[in-house]
Motif scaffolding. Structure first.
Motif, PDB file in Angstrom:
ATOM      1  N   VAL A 120      83.741  50.095  -0.160  1.00 32.90           N
ATOM      2  CA  VAL A 120      83.564  48.648  -0.059  1.00 32.90           C
ATOM      3  C   VAL A 120      83.678  47.958  -1.417  1.00 32.90           C
ATOM      4  CG1 VAL A 120      81.807  46.904   0.533  1.00 32.90           C
ATOM      5  CG2 VAL A 120      82.350  48.736   2.126  1.00 32.90           C
ATOM      6  N   PRO A 125      83.321  44.209   2.747  1.00 27.98           N
ATOM      7  CA  PRO A 125      82.761  44.764   3.990  1.00 27.98           C
ATOM      8  C   PRO A 125      83.853  45.100   5.007  1.00 27.98           C
ATOM      9  CG  PRO A 125      81.501  42.864   3.273  1.00 27.98           C
ATOM     10  CD  PRO A 125      82.706  42.921   2.380  1.00 27.98           C
ATOM     11  N   LEU A 160      77.567  46.517   3.736  1.00 29.94           N
ATOM     12  CA  LEU A 160      78.783  47.330   3.625  1.00 29.94           C
ATOM     13  C   LEU A 160      79.656  47.194   4.867  1.00 29.94           C
ATOM     14  CD1 LEU A 160      77.140  50.608   2.253  1.00 29.94           C
ATOM     15  CD2 LEU A 160      77.985  48.644   0.945  1.00 29.94           C
ATOM     16  N   ASP A 162      80.442  44.912   8.452  1.00 33.25           N
ATOM     17  CA  ASP A 162      80.271  43.665   9.199  1.00 33.25           C
ATOM     18  C   ASP A 162      79.749  44.027  10.582  1.00 33.25           C
ATOM     19  OD1 ASP A 162      80.499  41.347  10.697  1.00 33.25           O
ATOM     20  OD2 ASP A 162      82.546  40.907  10.076  1.00 33.25           O
TER      21      ASP A 162
END
Length: 297
Positions: A120, A125, A160, A162
């Motif tokens: 990430v 993300p 990190l 979604d």
């Protein structure tokens, strides 16, 4: 060409490409300090490499792509800090940071947190396709904050992943109601093993596509998503799981998603029978490569 049993014990029996120029990199992460039931996943990477040699003698009939002919480097195993979970995660993150498209072989599911932390930093993300019997969003594992039941609790808390682009497939284990409610409350989509059986691979693949959309996506596959009758070599087996044909059928239908990395975890060969669990894990890696995941981030 050598017979499969004579190939070197690397992924697909070869993968000798230059790590600096290879399109994809394979790395073993022999870490199992985070298990809460049976240990032994530290032996998973080598077992998966050995079993993968069965897949080195031809193309995948679903699309006729041959991973054994791709630009892949087997990097061997990552270094770890013996007996130290936080330090081991730091080391995994550091070693993964410089790798373009990584396919990691565990090891227990704790490693995914470190892999996502490394990824990430380059991508922002990501969406997450997570196959598992367990929800893995426990905030605490028998007093241990960092363990194989908690990687996605931390991944969600750290931003990190979604949560609106995260889907879990095969869930069926006992769990506290508050853990389930917290996970769904974050926006995560959960598909139970029973739903997979009832609705079929096409329905599951379509659900995955709707959730993750066109954004960059990571795949994390805990081998205990598969029923222990077909994948017994794991530390925390749960009955009523997916069949290997369902797994392969779902994965084949994910071509076109923007995958930027993946892992297969929790293979514990001491509990395996005739290498069927290790072969299932190797086949998941093989199938992933034929999906034509993104080769540049």
């Amino acid at each position: 060409m050598l017979p499969t049993f004579s190939l070197p014990p690397r992924f697909l029996g070869g993968c000798a490409s230059d790590p600096g120029t290879a399109t994809f990199c394979i790395a073993g992460i022999p870490f199992d300090l985070g298990v809460t039931n049976r240990s032994g996943a530290r032996e998973g990477p080598q077992a998966v490499r050995r079993a993968s040699r069965m897949l080195a003698d031809g193309a995948n009939p679903a699309g006729w792509s041959d991973p054994a002919q791709m630009s892949i480097a087997d990097l061997g195993d990552f270094s770890l800090a013996l007996g130290d979970i936080p330090r081991s995660l730091e080391m995994i993150e550091q070693q993964a940071a410089g790798i373009g498209h990584l396919l990691a072989v565990g090891g227990d599911h704790t490693i995914t947190l470190a892999l996502l932390r490394a990824l990430v930093k380059r991508t922002g993300p990501v969406g997450l396709v997570h196959f598992d019997a367990h929800i893995d969003t426990w905030p605490d594992n028998f007093g241990q904050k960092l363990a194989h039941g908690s990687p996605f609790f931390h991944a969600l808390r750290e931003g990190l992943v979604d949560p609106r682009r995260m889907i879990q497939i095969g869930i069926r284990s006992p769990m506290p109601r508050e853990v389930y409610d917290w996970t769904v409350g974050q926006g995560v989509t959960i598909v139970t093993a029973e739903q997979v059986h009832a609705q079929g691979p096409q329905w599951v693949a379509e659900a995955i596509g709707r959730v993750v959309g066109e954004g960059l996506t990571y795949l994390s596959f805990d081998i205990d998503a598969i029923d222990p009758g077909q994948a017994p070599g794991t530390g925390t087996p749960e009955v009523g799981g997916l069949f290997t044909w369902q797994v392969m059928a779902i994965l084949r239908r994910l071509a076109g998603l923007r995958f930027v990395g993946m892992d297969v975890v929790e293979v514990a060969p001491a509990y395996d029978v005739s290498e069927i669990t290790a072969l299932a894990a190797a086949s998941i890696l093989w199938q992933y490569l034929t999906l034509r995941p993104l080769d540049k981030l």
